[in-house]
Design a protein around this motif. Structure first.
Motif, PDB file in Angstrom:
ATOM      1  N   LEU A   1      -6.893   4.157   7.730  1.00  0.00           N
ATOM      2  CA  LEU A   1      -7.243   3.378   8.926  1.00  0.00           C
ATOM      3  C   LEU A   1      -8.675   2.867   8.854  1.00  0.00           C
ATOM      4  CD1 LEU A   1      -5.802   5.603  11.817  1.00  0.00           C
ATOM      5  CD2 LEU A   1      -4.793   3.551  10.811  1.00  0.00           C
TER       6      LEU A   1
ATOM      7  N   THR B   1      -7.097  -0.968  11.821  1.00  0.00           N
ATOM      8  CA  THR B   1      -6.001  -1.511  11.033  1.00  0.00           C
ATOM      9  C   THR B   1      -5.593  -0.524   9.938  1.00  0.00           C
ATOM     10  OG1 THR B   1      -6.864  -3.718  11.450  1.00  0.00           O
ATOM     11  CG2 THR B   1      -5.294  -3.510   9.649  1.00  0.00           C
ATOM     12  N   GLU B   2      -4.307  -0.339   9.829  1.00  0.00           N
ATOM     13  CA  GLU B   2      -3.791   0.517   8.762  1.00  0.00           C
ATOM     14  C   GLU B   2      -3.517  -0.323   7.525  1.00  0.00           C
ATOM     15  OE1 GLU B   2      -0.064   2.493   9.625  1.00  0.00           O
ATOM     16  OE2 GLU B   2       0.125   3.129   7.527  1.00  0.00           O
ATOM     17  N   ILE B   3      -4.070   0.089   6.402  1.00  0.00           N
ATOM     18  CA  ILE B   3      -3.751  -0.586   5.140  1.00  0.00           C
ATOM     19  C   ILE B   3      -2.591   0.160   4.501  1.00  0.00           C
ATOM     20  CG2 ILE B   3      -4.604  -1.408   2.922  1.00  0.00           C
ATOM     21  CD1 ILE B   3      -7.407  -1.288   3.963  1.00  0.00           C
ATOM     22  N   LYS B   4      -1.517  -0.568   4.237  1.00  0.00           N
ATOM     23  CA  LYS B   4      -0.310   0.089   3.747  1.00  0.00           C
ATOM     24  C   LYS B   4      -0.127  -0.030   2.238  1.00  0.00           C
ATOM     25  CE  LYS B   4       3.419  -0.016   6.062  1.00  0.00           C
ATOM     26  NZ  LYS B   4       4.073   0.859   7.000  1.00  0.00           N
ATOM     27  N   SER B   5      -0.683  -1.076   1.643  1.00  0.00           N
ATOM     28  CA  SER B   5      -0.404  -1.292   0.219  1.00  0.00           C
ATOM     29  C   SER B   5      -1.039  -0.186  -0.620  1.00  0.00           C
ATOM     30  CB  SER B   5      -0.929  -2.654  -0.219  1.00  0.00           C
ATOM     31  OG  SER B   5      -2.295  -2.769   0.089  1.00  0.00           O
TER      32      SER B   5
ATOM     33  N   GLU C   1      -1.105  -8.586  -5.169  1.00  0.00           N
ATOM     34  CA  GLU C   1      -0.110  -8.381  -4.097  1.00  0.00           C
ATOM     35  C   GLU C   1      -0.471  -7.153  -3.259  1.00  0.00           C
ATOM     36  OE1 GLU C   1       3.606  -9.609  -3.944  1.00  0.00           O
ATOM     37  OE2 GLU C   1       3.368 -11.239  -5.389  1.00  0.00           O
ATOM     38  N   SER C   2      -1.708  -7.106  -2.815  1.00  0.00           N
ATOM     39  CA  SER C   2      -2.207  -5.949  -2.075  1.00  0.00           C
ATOM     40  C   SER C   2      -3.031  -6.415  -0.887  1.00  0.00           C
ATOM     41  CB  SER C   2      -3.111  -5.109  -2.978  1.00  0.00           C
ATOM     42  OG  SER C   2      -2.397  -4.712  -4.123  1.00  0.00           O
ATOM     43  N   ALA C   3      -3.141  -5.561   0.111  1.00  0.00           N
ATOM     44  CA  ALA C   3      -3.863  -5.948   1.316  1.00  0.00           C
ATOM     45  C   ALA C   3      -5.355  -6.097   1.041  1.00  0.00           C
ATOM     46  CB  ALA C   3      -3.654  -4.905   2.400  1.00  0.00           C
ATOM     47  N   TYR C   4      -5.941  -7.088   1.674  1.00  0.00           N
ATOM     48  CA  TYR C   4      -7.386  -7.304   1.619  1.00  0.00           C
ATOM     49  C   TYR C   4      -7.918  -7.244   3.051  1.00  0.00           C
ATOM     50  CZ  TYR C   4     -11.674 -10.118   1.709  1.00  0.00           C
ATOM     51  OH  TYR C   4     -12.937 -10.568   1.956  1.00  0.00           O
ATOM     52  N   MET C   5      -8.867  -6.360   3.288  1.00  0.00           N
ATOM     53  CA  MET C   5      -9.457  -6.247   4.617  1.00  0.00           C
ATOM     54  C   MET C   5     -10.900  -6.708   4.559  1.00  0.00           C
ATOM     55  SD  MET C   5      -7.561  -5.123   7.009  1.00  0.00           S
ATOM     56  CE  MET C   5      -6.068  -5.860   6.383  1.00  0.00           C
TER      57      MET C   5
END
Lengths: 319, 248
Positions: free
Chosen positions: A127, A141-145, A109-113
């Motif tokens: 960023l 893009t800001e990763i928030k997780s 449940e975390s951001a994947y870039m």
């Protein structure tokens, strides 16, 4: 805390893309004041990791990880993320690593870039710069997780030598059996793949037919390059889909891209935009590719390419 | 057999990409929006399975009202039913959460997404859905054969093709090869007329949090002009690549 790098290996050798992910992770670690932990699965020669900045190596030997089953690999990373309190995971842009990144994103449940091309410009907020619109643009893009999963775009950061003496920690993992089975892998042996290639030689409809592809293959062979093609060529069945470069095909981020008989449709140019140096050989001086290329020859491919092959052969013989 | 195809509404592949409002928003001016090509390969395969597998095909988009013409086109191509989850999409993660939340109640045997969208290129939505729902996930798919509850899938790997087998439910990342470009269905008048009668349902979003936020966009620097070498001077090209560009 540590940054986890999934260093992918094949035939007991760490992939070039894995060493690039490690180089990126090491530089990120320096920026964040964290060390880097490499995850090695079923490999036992860590020399290349020791030459590219590994502070720690987690060594997993497990029969059920012999084949890349995404669920199992994600399960391993999940266990390590918990036991080692990992907050940053770095992957390469290989087909398997991108496959893993997407699945991990849901599992953790975390951001994947994906397609990240530089170190973060800032850590707080986090960023990253990545390519989007199929290489026609970049986004910040800001990763928030709390946990961040990053795929480093091939050939964007480079491989940086950094000799270390890492701790090696053997870990046992428990893998549940999966109903998903890999039945067969068909892989060309020996040929350079587009994903791994420093140089790509690509042919278009200007080559008039599949029977003329020996020119592309010979040139590629001389340069240690992978072969690729334009969309019409794969649609016509002259070459396999896996060689199609462009928006709906593969992106190419090589150091050198040589386009022969390719006019340069916007979708094709998007696919190769991340390549560093582009060369075009085309008999039509109005071909859009000339606007996107660094070097160009206006001329007949059937004259220019054999000439190029001959000169390169002579050069190779002299070296 | 119950199939969901997730559709992304993207600028046509020939679009010029520009940004407005200080590089924070995509410039939609004069841009035509289409079904994301990777999704369309998946949709076509799903429509074929209506006949071969007696499948019911639902298409779904997370987006505002402006995506409806794209959903209507999916219906005209052959989908049975369209769903729009009503919110402007924030990031791939929150979109995937919306789709997972919706799918949980519907028991789809197969959820098809494109390998990636051609605008954001995140390539994550399918994987996130599978990770959340604990379904099998296979991406870069170039072949699919379903028998009963068993799927045989080929996927492109670096330098080759891998064949996998698993049970349903399955989340699939479609790409070219799953069907050919020439197989894509161009809706005929009858399809377009029928699409008007088919249900296009709007459902309320759960408004999950985004895990990432795009701060801004920019385009690559303008290119220097191409250096031309005469066709009878290929030596010069080799010299430039070796000594100026230093790439060979």
């Amino acid at each position: 805390m540590s940054i986890l790098i999934y260093t992918e290996s094949e035939n007991n050798e760490f992939k070039k893309s894995a060493l690039e992910a490690l180089s990126y992770g090491k530089a990120l670690g320096e920026k964040m004041g964290e060390n880097v932990t490499c995850l090695s699965i079923n490999s036992n020669n860590f020399n290349s990791l020791k030459q590219h900045g590994a502070d720690r190596i987690i060594d997993i030997q497990n029969q059920s990880l012999e084949k890349f089953i995404v669920k199992n690999y994600a399960e391993v990373i999940h266990q390590i993320v918990i036991s080692e309190s990992i907050k940053t995971i770095i992957l390469s842009s290989s087909a398997n690593s991108k496959y893993l990144g997407a699945y991990l994103s849901g599992k953790l449940e975390s951001a994947y870039m994906s397609n990240v091309i530089e170190l973060p410009s800032e850590i707080n907020p986090f960023l990253v710069k990545r390519t989007c619109y199929t290489n026609k643009a970049f986004s910040t893009t800001e990763i928030k997780s709390e946990i961040k999963i990053i795929s480093v775009s091939s050939n964007s950061f480079g491989i940086i030598e950094n000799v270390t003496d890492p701790d090696i920690k053997k870990i046992d993992v428990e893998i549940k059996s999966s109903d998903l089975k890999i039945k067969k892998i068909d892989k060309q042996t020996g040929a350079v793949t587009i994903a791994d290639a420093d140089i790509v030689v690509s042919g278009g409809r200007g080559l008039k037919g599949p029977e003329n592809w020996h020119l592309i293959e010979k040139l590629a062979n001389l340069l240690g390059a992978a072969t690729a093609c334009s969309k019409p060529v794969s649609d016509l069945g002259w070459r396999p889909h896996s060689e199609h470069v462009g928006q709906t095909g593969k992106p190419v981020a090589s150091n050198l891209y040589i386009a022969i008989g390719i006019s340069g449709a916007i979708q094709h140019l998007a696919g190769i935009n991340s390549s560093k140096v582009k060369v075009v050989i085309n008999n039509d001086p109005e071909a859009p590719f000339f606007k996107a290329a660094d070097y160009g020859i206006v001329g007949d491919a059937f004259e220019v390419v054999p000439e190029l092959i001959q000169k390169l052969e002579a050069r190779n013989n002299n070296n | 057999m119950n199939i969901l195809v997730c559709i992304s509404n993207v600028p046509d592949t020939t679009s010029k990409i520009n940004f407005v409002e200080n590089g924070t928003k995509f410039d939609k001016n004069g841009v035509q929006f289409v079904i994301n090509p990777n999704d369309e390969f998946g949709l076509t395969k799903a429509v074929w399975m209506k006949e071969s597998h007696n499948a019911a095909v639902t298409v779904l988009t997370v987006g505002d009202q402006s995506v409806e013409p794209t959903l209507r086109k999916c219906l005209a191509i052959g989908a049975d039913k369209a769903i729009r989850i009503d919110c402007s999409s924030k990031d791939g993660f929150s979109v995937a959460k919306e789709i997972s939340h919706f799918s949980q109640k519907e028991n789809f045997d197969l959820i098809i997404c494109g390998r990636e969208s051609i605008d954001y290129n995140g390539g994550m939505v399918g994987g996130v859905i599978a990770g959340i729902l604990d379904y099998n996930f296979i991406t870069n798919c170039v072949d699919l054969d379903i028998k009963g509850t068993n799927a045989l899938v080929s996927r492109e790997i670096d330098g080759g093709i891998e064949t996998l087998e698993c049970n349903l439910p399955l989340v699939l990342g479609a790409q070219k090869g799953l069907v050919e470009e020439s197989d894509l269905i161009i809706p005929n008048m009858r399809g377009i007329m029928m699409a008007r009668q088919k249900p296009l349902e709007t459902i309320e979003a759960q408004n999950f949090n985004a895990e990432s936020i795009n701060q801004g966009y920019h385009k690559p620097d303008a290119k220097k002009e191409v250096k031309l070498v005469k066709a009878d001077e290929v030596d010069k090209l080799i010299d430039l690549l070796e000594n100026e560009a230093k790439v060979i």
